[in-house]
Scaffold this motif. Structure first.
Motif, PDB file in Angstrom:
ATOM      1  N   UNK A 249       0.860  -1.189   0.000  1.00 24.70           N
ATOM      2  CA  UNK A 249       0.000   0.000   0.000  1.00 24.70           C
ATOM      3  C   UNK A 249       0.892   1.233   0.000  1.00 24.70           C
ATOM      4  N   UNK A 250       0.613   2.145  -0.935  1.00 22.88           N
ATOM      5  CA  UNK A 250       1.365   3.395  -1.033  1.00 22.88           C
ATOM      6  C   UNK A 250       0.398   4.570  -1.058  1.00 22.88           C
ATOM      7  N   UNK A 251       0.680   5.593  -0.270  1.00 27.80           N
ATOM      8  CA  UNK A 251      -0.114   6.810  -0.330  1.00 27.80           C
ATOM      9  C   UNK A 251       0.654   7.958   0.289  1.00 27.80           C
ATOM     10  N   UNK A 252       0.156   9.175   0.085  1.00 29.61           N
ATOM     11  CA  UNK A 252       0.797  10.355   0.635  1.00 29.61           C
ATOM     12  C   UNK A 252       0.170  10.754   1.956  1.00 29.61           C
ATOM     13  N   UNK A 253       0.901  11.548   2.718  1.00 36.85           N
ATOM     14  CA  UNK A 253       0.377  11.992   4.012  1.00 36.85           C
ATOM     15  C   UNK A 253      -0.570  13.187   3.859  1.00 36.85           C
ATOM     16  N   UNK A 254      -0.680  13.736   2.643  1.00 34.80           N
ATOM     17  CA  UNK A 254      -1.618  14.838   2.397  1.00 34.80           C
ATOM     18  C   UNK A 254      -2.834  14.321   1.650  1.00 34.80           C
TER      19      UNK A 254
END
Length: 309
Positions: A249-254
């Motif tokens: 799983x990959x995602x940004x903190x914004x």
């Protein structure tokens, strides 16, 4: 002042590296600023231009073949490489639009990087075709291609945003049907709870330059008109995750989806599902598709390592 030539030569690589780093950082900030400007103007048509067929620019390098199985449609990319593995890709778009040009370019590049074929499923979308029409398209294409021997034992399922949530739902549906499951899952900024009721979403919703909160809520209503957002095949956060394959799983903190993804990772861990979780500081929704960004290239390299590991 006399300059030591040896010292200057030794310093050049460091200066070059600093310039490259500074440029890559500025490029990320420039892209974010452009997206934010379009959001403020309300001009999302700039980004939402559907490409149901592969863009012409890709035909020079990749081979494509149409799939149509009783109305469930998609495309093969580099089908000749299927014996080495198949990437089954489910595009994002809130279940109401897509695939986009950037998504075609992403999956074609991934096919190239790992030397495997890819299947892009152009599943039916809301509001004309609400849940579960699109999910059934995915099941139909995967199980039919498996029965025909076109998808070998080693296949992988990838999805971004809504496609990430659908990848989990499709895997659970295949599990129920006792069909062969993907070896691994790659989920980029997956949409895991269509109810959007997690109060923590408020902490990052305004920072999410790619994903207007009201738009995503409207998409949820179109996809699930009866409002049953806690159906596990709609919102995987409410489902049983035991038995899922190893998952990246990959995602940004914004991102508005940050908090539900953190909850989901905890759920996977408690169910002893092998999970690799990557957060990218201050990055926006589905940044992993944007190859011109250093963060996007970093995410893709991590995906390749995950598949090959």
């Amino acid at each position: 002042m006399k300059i030591n030539k040896n010292l200057l030569v030794a310093a050049l690589p460091l200066v070059g590296a600093a310039v490259v780093y500074k440029w890559s950082t500025w490029k990320t900030e420039l892209v974010k600023a452009l997206i934010k400007r379009q959001k403020e103007k309300g001009d999302y048509n700039r980004f939402i231009k559907n490409f149901p067929d592969p863009p012409e620019s890709l035909h020079k390098k990749y081979t494509f073949e149409k799939i149509d199985i009783s109305g469930a449609r998609g495309y093969w990319i580099n089908k000749a490489k299927a014996s080495k593995g198949v990437l089954v890709y489910l595009h994002g778009g809130g279940y109401v639009f897509g695939p986009l040009e950037v998504q075609w370019k992403y999956i074609a590049r991934m096919s190239d990087e790992v030397g495997m074929a890819a299947v892009v499923i152009d599943y039916k979308m809301a509001p004309e075709h609400p849940f579960p029409a699109g999910l059934h398209d995915v099941e139909k294409i995967v199980t039919t291609l498996q029965a025909e021997g076109a998808i070998p034992g080693a296949y992988y399922m990838l999805g971004d945003s809504a496609g990430g949530g659908m990848a989990i739902a499709a895997t659970n549906l295949l599990m129920e049907k006792k069909a062969p499951l993907p070896e691994k899952l790659i989920l980029m900024s997956p949409w895991l709870d269509l109810s959007m009721r997690n109060p923590a979403i408020a902490f990052t919703a305004d920072k999410d330059i790619m994903l207007p909160l009201e738009e995503i809520k409207n998409s949820a209503k179109k996809y699930v008109p009866d409002g049953d957002f806690q159906n596990p095949l709609v919102s995987p956060l409410y489902g049983n995750v035991a038995g899922l394959p190893p998952t990246l799983i990959q995602l940004g903190t914004a991102e508005a989806f940050l908090w539900d993804n953190r909850k989901f990772v905890q759920k996977l861990t408690e169910a002893n599902v092998e999970v690799q979780y990557e957060e990218y500081a201050e990055m926006f929704h589905v940044f992993a598709l944007v190859h011109m960004l250093k963060e996007g290239r970093q995410a893709l390299k991590s995906q390749v390592r995950f598949l090959e590991g």
